[in-house]
Design a protein around this motif. Structure first.
Motif, PDB file in Angstrom:
ATOM      1  N   CYS A   1     -47.595  21.948  12.454  1.00  0.00           N
ATOM      2  CA  CYS A   1     -47.412  23.206  13.195  1.00  0.00           C
ATOM      3  C   CYS A   1     -46.292  24.065  12.617  1.00  0.00           C
ATOM      4  O   CYS A   1     -46.319  25.286  12.756  1.00  0.00           O
TER       5      CYS A   1
ATOM      6  N   CYS B   1     -51.650  21.259  17.789  1.00  0.00           N
ATOM      7  CA  CYS B   1     -52.638  20.973  16.740  1.00  0.00           C
ATOM      8  C   CYS B   1     -53.407  19.684  17.003  1.00  0.00           C
ATOM      9  O   CYS B   1     -54.380  19.390  16.308  1.00  0.00           O
TER      10      CYS B   1
ATOM     11  N   CYS C   1     -43.384  18.886  14.580  1.00  0.00           N
ATOM     12  CA  CYS C   1     -44.705  18.593  14.009  1.00  0.00           C
ATOM     13  C   CYS C   1     -44.813  19.386  12.712  1.00  0.00           C
ATOM     14  O   CYS C   1     -44.941  20.617  12.743  1.00  0.00           O
TER      15      CYS C   1
ATOM     16  N   CYS D   1     -49.255  16.012  19.244  1.00  0.00           N
ATOM     17  CA  CYS D   1     -48.811  17.408  19.310  1.00  0.00           C
ATOM     18  C   CYS D   1     -49.842  18.201  20.112  1.00  0.00           C
ATOM     19  O   CYS D   1     -51.030  18.205  19.776  1.00  0.00           O
TER      20      CYS D   1
HETATM   21 ZN    ZN Z   1     -48.809  20.115  15.607  1.00  0.00          ZN
END
Ligand code: ZN
Ligand code: ZN
Length: 275
Positions: A26, A9, A23, A6
Motif C-alpha cells: 500500500c 489491499c 504495508c 491489510c
Molecule cells: Zn496493503
C-alpha cells in the motif's frame, strides 16, 4: 500471534504479536494508504463481521468467486475446471470452511496462479488448505510479504500451466504482470483472464492499462506497444477482468489491440479517430 491482513489491499502477513508497522504494497505508489491510516484485520474478524464468498458461473468450466460485502480491492478469483486439475486464477482474502467445501465439490484445486501482487491476498492460506503450489512471476518476488514453500516462481515470458492454459507475462502495471490464456474457453475460441494487467473499462467495449489505477499514473507508449505485440499472437473471444461485471464478452482480442492503439494515440497527441 495473528496473521494480520491489510484492510486496503487484502494482503496477509506472517504471524506476529502486533500488526506490522506498514504495508509495503500500500505504501507503493501503485496503491494507497487510506485517509484514516493503515488498518488491519484478520480472517477470524472478517468471518465474525459476516463476510462470505459467493460463487457465480461465468461460462461452463469457469466460476467466479468473490467476497460479499466487498473487501479490500474487491478481488474476485476465477476457478477454471479442467480434466487435468482445476486452477485458481488470482486470489482473494476471505477463505472459510464453506468456500473450501464448495471448491472440493467443484473438483478441488491443482494450483493457484496470480496476475500481480494486488491479488496475493491470503494466497498462502489457500495453498496450505489445498496443499497446492502458487505460481508467481519472479519479477514481483519483492512484493511477497508472506513466504511459503508453496510459492513457486517462474521466469521468462510464458509458462504452461497445462496443455491448454498458458501464463503470459505482460508486465506494465507490475514488472511480473501476468495474464492467463485459456485456449479452451468460450467453446474453444479462447479466453483471456487478465486481472487488471489489462483493465476492462466501464462500457466493456474497450480496455486500458495503467501503472497505477488509484493514483491514475499511465504507462509509456513504448510499454503499451510491447504489451500489444506480446498479446497479439494469442486468440481469445472473451476477456475476464478484475471484477465480476468487468468482462469483454465478444471480439475481445480486437478490443485489446484497438484500445492499445487508442492509448498510444492519446499519449502521442495525435488526432482522435473513432472506430
Ligand atoms: Zn496493503
Ligand atoms: Zn493492481
Amino acid at each position: 500471534m495473528e496473521k494480520w491482513i491489510c484492510s486496503t489491499c487484502g494482503t496477509q502477513f506472517p504471524p506476529s504479536e502486533q500488526p506490522p508497522e506498514t504495508c509495503p504494497i500500500c505504501l507503493d505508489e501503485r496503491q494507497y494508504v487510506g485517509y484514516n491510516g493503515q488498518q488491519w484485520t484478520t480472517l477470524a474478524k472478517l468471518k465474525n463481521e459476516g463476510f462470505r464468498n459467493e460463487f457465480k458461473e461465468h461460462e461452463p468450466g469457469l466460476i467466479g468467486i468473490g467476497t460479499t460485502p466487498s473487501f479490500a480491492i474487491g478481488e474476485r478469483a476465477l476457478l477454471i475446471q479442467s480434466s487435468q486439475g482445476n486452477i485458481l486464477w488470482d486470489c482473494m482474502s476471505l477463505i472459510d470452511e464453506e468456500t473450501i467445501v464448495h471448491i472440493k465439490q467443484l473438483g478441488g484445486l491443482k494450483a493457484i496462479a496470480i496476475s500481480h501482487p494486488h491479488y496475493y491476498s491470503t494466497m498462502v492460506e489457500w495453498a496450505t488448505s489445498f496443499d497446492i503450489p502458487i505460481f508467481l512471476h519472479e519479477a514481483d518476488r519483492q512484493w511477497v510479504m508472506y513466504h511459503s514453500e508453496h510459492i513457486s516462481f517462474w521466469s521468462g515470458e510464458t509458462f504452461p500451466l497445462s496443455n491448454n492454459m498458458t501464463l503470459v507475462r505482460l508486465g506494465g502495471h507490475f514488472a511480473g504482470g501476468t495474464v492467463l490464456h485459456w485456449q479452451q474457453g468460450v467453446e474453444g475460441k479462447g479466453a483471456l483472464l487478465a486481472g487488471d494487467i489489462i483493465q476492462v473499462v466501464a462500457d466493456r467495449q474497450w480496455v486500458s492499462f495503467m501503472y497505477s489505477y488509484p493514483n491514475l499514473i499511465p504507462l509509456p507508449a513504448s510499454e503499451i506497444k510491447r504489451i500489444q505485440d506480446t498479446i497479439a499472437p494469442y486468440p481469445f473471444e472473451r476477456l475476464y477482468g478484475a471484477w465480476f461485471e468487468r468482462v469483454v464478452t465478444h471480439d475481445a482480442h480486437a478490443v485489446v489491440l484497438r484500445s492499445a492503439d487508442r492509448y498510444i494515440r492519446a499519449l502521442q497527441s495525435l488526432p482522435h479517430t473513432s472506430h
